[in-house]
Design a protein around this motif. Structure first.
Motif, mmCIF file in Angstrom:
data_model
loop_
_atom_site.group_PDB
_atom_site.id
_atom_site.type_symbol
_atom_site.label_atom_id
_atom_site.label_comp_id
_atom_site.label_asym_id
_atom_site.label_seq_id
_atom_site.Cartn_x
_atom_site.Cartn_y
_atom_site.Cartn_z
ATOM 1 N N VAL A 1 4.048 -6.131 -3.146
ATOM 2 C CA VAL A 1 3.729 -4.655 -2.427
ATOM 3 C C VAL A 1 3.233 -4.674 -1.155
ATOM 4 N N ALA A 2 3.577 -3.501 -0.378
ATOM 5 C CA ALA A 2 3.315 -3.565 0.873
ATOM 6 C C ALA A 2 2.873 -2.112 1.227
ATOM 7 N N PHE A 3 1.685 -2.322 2.257
ATOM 8 C CA PHE A 3 1.274 -0.901 2.844
ATOM 9 C C PHE A 3 1.837 -0.950 4.456
ATOM 10 N N ASP A 4 2.626 -0.114 4.858
ATOM 11 C CA ASP A 4 2.980 -0.126 6.239
ATOM 12 C C ASP A 4 3.291 1.518 6.502
ATOM 13 N N THR B 1 9.943 2.472 5.763
ATOM 14 C CA THR B 1 10.755 3.540 4.825
ATOM 15 C C THR B 1 10.953 3.032 3.765
ATOM 16 N N ASP B 2 11.387 3.870 2.608
ATOM 17 C CA ASP B 2 11.766 3.651 1.350
ATOM 18 C C ASP B 2 13.060 2.757 1.264
ATOM 19 N N GLU B 3 14.007 3.115 2.215
ATOM 20 C CA GLU B 3 15.347 2.346 2.206
ATOM 21 C C GLU B 3 14.935 0.913 2.674
ATOM 22 N N LYS B 4 14.093 0.755 3.647
ATOM 23 C CA LYS B 4 13.898 -0.554 4.260
ATOM 24 C C LYS B 4 13.079 -1.359 2.997
ATOM 25 N N ALA B 5 12.129 -0.662 2.337
ATOM 26 C CA ALA B 5 11.250 -1.397 1.338
ATOM 27 C C ALA B 5 12.367 -1.977 0.103
ATOM 28 N N GLU B 6 13.241 -1.190 -0.057
ATOM 29 C CA GLU B 6 14.302 -1.224 -1.192
ATOM 30 C C GLU B 6 15.114 -2.587 -0.758
ATOM 31 N N GLU C 1 7.899 -3.117 -3.045
ATOM 32 C CA GLU C 1 7.282 -1.811 -3.308
ATOM 33 C C GLU C 1 6.355 -1.543 -2.385
ATOM 34 N N LYS C 2 6.666 -0.360 -1.937
ATOM 35 C CA LYS C 2 5.979 0.424 -0.866
ATOM 36 C C LYS C 2 4.808 1.082 -1.469
#
Length: 531
Positions: free
Chosen positions: A171-174, A178-183, A188-189
């Motif tokens: 999981v990441a906090f940044d 964006t949702d697309e990059k996390a996917e 998981e953002k």
């Protein structure tokens, strides 16, 4: 023609030193000189270029004495040891090598995580002391555990990839992810509080800025799982070391891997000697491959500038050719200022950036201008970003960039407008350059106005009702804050109104809180610009 003279005051490879010579530079290789500030101060006026790592501290005093210096090159990404503002004032370019040690630093973070999980350093010391304490060093597996990334940029993304290879959930906090990059990364953002509550391991991969300083303190630790393990191979100052020490003593935190410290060299620390705390002396970039990569890269960049005028990976100057510089430079500063405006007022993840170049600006080097927009946009969150690295970092975060060029369409001969879309809103701002070469804002939120950008500004929004201007002026006066310029705009009578207030000094925190709590003011944001 006299050859440019370069001082190498830290340890760089022989290959890098030869690159300077092969490209027509005289090189003075004194790898220990940077540790002696007085000795450096005495000779720095002899050189056109200064190549350093982290041992040399280029202070304002050094820069003031460097009467011939044209470029400072840092072999590595961090430039905490260079006074960039002082260098800018003296017209000295500061370069770094932003991507040469990403893999090495990511691998060190993974190594620290594994060492903490299995208590390897303590077990090694015990075994070599003739003890056989198997039960004392019970570890935990990484497989199936949740890794929390604070920062998912270049290095954080590599750590995520390696961790997934060990079957960890990530999981990441940044704020810029964006949702697309996390996917695409398979992570998981999440928001910060959720990351703290869910992660079994936490690794930090963010620069040290006003927003990230002390991001892990006693309050953050209290929100974490019992038995969490923390790794920091990014920057000292992200963690309050005294708070972490107390959490380890209490058992709240089961272990920590610390490569960077609040004060370096760290010859003494509250973390030293604590159980299952693995400490290393800022080794994140310390591999043969990474050291060679960044040394060669900085030598090539500096030599190219000193002999041909080419600028790349500069933190305080755009990458432009000598021929186009006089005409382009004022618009580069405009582009960066527009981006910085939006970056300072935006807190959610950026998805799209659309840049319109109108009139004669559309015929310029818009690639450099777009890079300047992105650098200004990202810098409030990422202190080390520059015009070369900004497009890469934006792409890594899934930020889509669109450029539109069109012929003159309004009263201005040329202008730039940027529209930034986040998950929740779209922000728009436009500006131009007059004959004095200074950036001007000409439209904000679709509201026309004309405002000269200043170093310290306050941006407010409110409903267009009588008395607001007077109330603002009274509040500033009562607080003893001097107004340099006051700019106003509205979309229609009784509609939305904005104000840009240029001040002689930054907005005090207590006054900002008072403004933000005022019932007639919708929002108030402080803005800082560098010129």
């Amino acid at each position: 023609m006299t050859k440019p003279k370069v001082l190498v005051s830290d340890k760089l490879s022989e290959t890098a030193v030869n690159i300077f010579r092969d490209n027509g530079c005289d090189v003075d290789f004194q790898p220990d000189l940077g540790k002696d500030k007085d000795a450096l101060l005495a000779v720095i006026d002899q050189y056109d270029g200064l190549a350093i790592r982290s041992a040399t501290r280029v202070t304002e005093k050094i820069i003031d004495a460097a009467t011939n210096l044209k470029v400072i090159g840092r072999a590595g990404i961090g430039v905490d040891n260079v006074d960039i503002k002082a260098a800018s004032r003296r017209g000295i370019i500061v370069m770094n090598t932003p991507f040469g040690n990403s893999i090495t630093t990511a691998e060190h973070a993974i190594s620290m995580m594994m060492a903490v999980a299995r208590q390897i350093p303590s077990a090694d010391a015990s075994t070599q002391a003739g003890k056989w304490e198997k039960s004392k060093f019970m570890g935990v597996e990484l497989t199936g555990k949740t890794l929390g990334l604070i920062g998912a940029g270049n290095i954080g993304s590599i750590v995520a990839d390696r961790a997934q290879g060990m079957k960890m959930r990530v999981v990441a906090f940044d704020p810029y992810l964006t949702d697309e990059k996390a996917e695409r990364l398979g992570i998981e953002k999440v928001e910060m509080d959720e990351l703290l509550a869910r992660a079994d391991f936490i690794t930090l991969h963010t620069p040290l800025t006003d927003k990230t300083k002390n991001i892990i303190d006693a309050a953050a630790i209290a929100k974490m799982k019992d038995g969490v393990r923390i790794v920091n191979c990014a920057r000292g100052g992200l963690i309050v070391e005294a708070d972490l020490a107390e959490a380890i003593k209490s058992g709240k935190v089961a272990g920590a891997g610390i490569d960077v410290f609040e004060v370096e060299p760290a010859t003494d620390s509250v973390l030293f000697g604590l159980p299952n705390v693995v400490c290393t002396p800022h080794l994140g970039a310390a591999t043969t491959e990474a050291q060679e990569n960044v040394a060669v890269q900085v030598a090539e960049q500096m030599a190219a500038y000193l002999t041909r005028g080419a600028v790349s990976n500069a933190l305080n100057m755009p990458s432009i050719t000598a021929e186009e510089a006089p005409r382009l430079t004022p618009f580069v500063k405009l582009a960066e200022t527009l981006g910085s405006f939006v970056g300072q007022v935006t807190e959610s993840a950026i998805k799209d950036v659309q840049i319109l170049y109108d009139g004669h600006v559309s015929e310029m080097n818009t690639k450099a201008l777009s890079s300047a927009v992105l650098a200004g946009l990202l810098r409030p969150q990422m202190a080390d970003v520059n015009m070369v690295s900004a497009p890469v970092m934006a792409s890594e975060r899934g930020i889509r960039l669109m450029e539109i060029n069109r012929a003159k369409s309004g009263v201005f001969d040329g202008y730039i407008r940027i529209d930034v879309t986040t998950a929740t809103t779209t922000r728009s701002i436009a500006g131009t350059v007059f004959s004095d070469g200074k950036p001007r804002f000409i439209q904000i939120k679709g509201i026309n106005m004309e405002a000269e950008a200043g170093p310290h500004m306050l941006y407010t929004t409110n409903g267009d009702t009588p008395g607001i201007i007077g109330k603002l002026g009274t509040m500033f006066g009562e607080a003893g804050i001097n107004i340099a310029n006051f700019y106003l705009g509205r979309n229609k009578p009784g509609g939305d109104a904005i104000a840009l207030v240029e001040l002689d000094a930054p907005v005090p925190d207590d006054f900002l809180e008072k403004l933000q709590g005022h019932p007639d003011i919708t929002s108030a944001k402080p803005l800082e610009f560098t010129f």
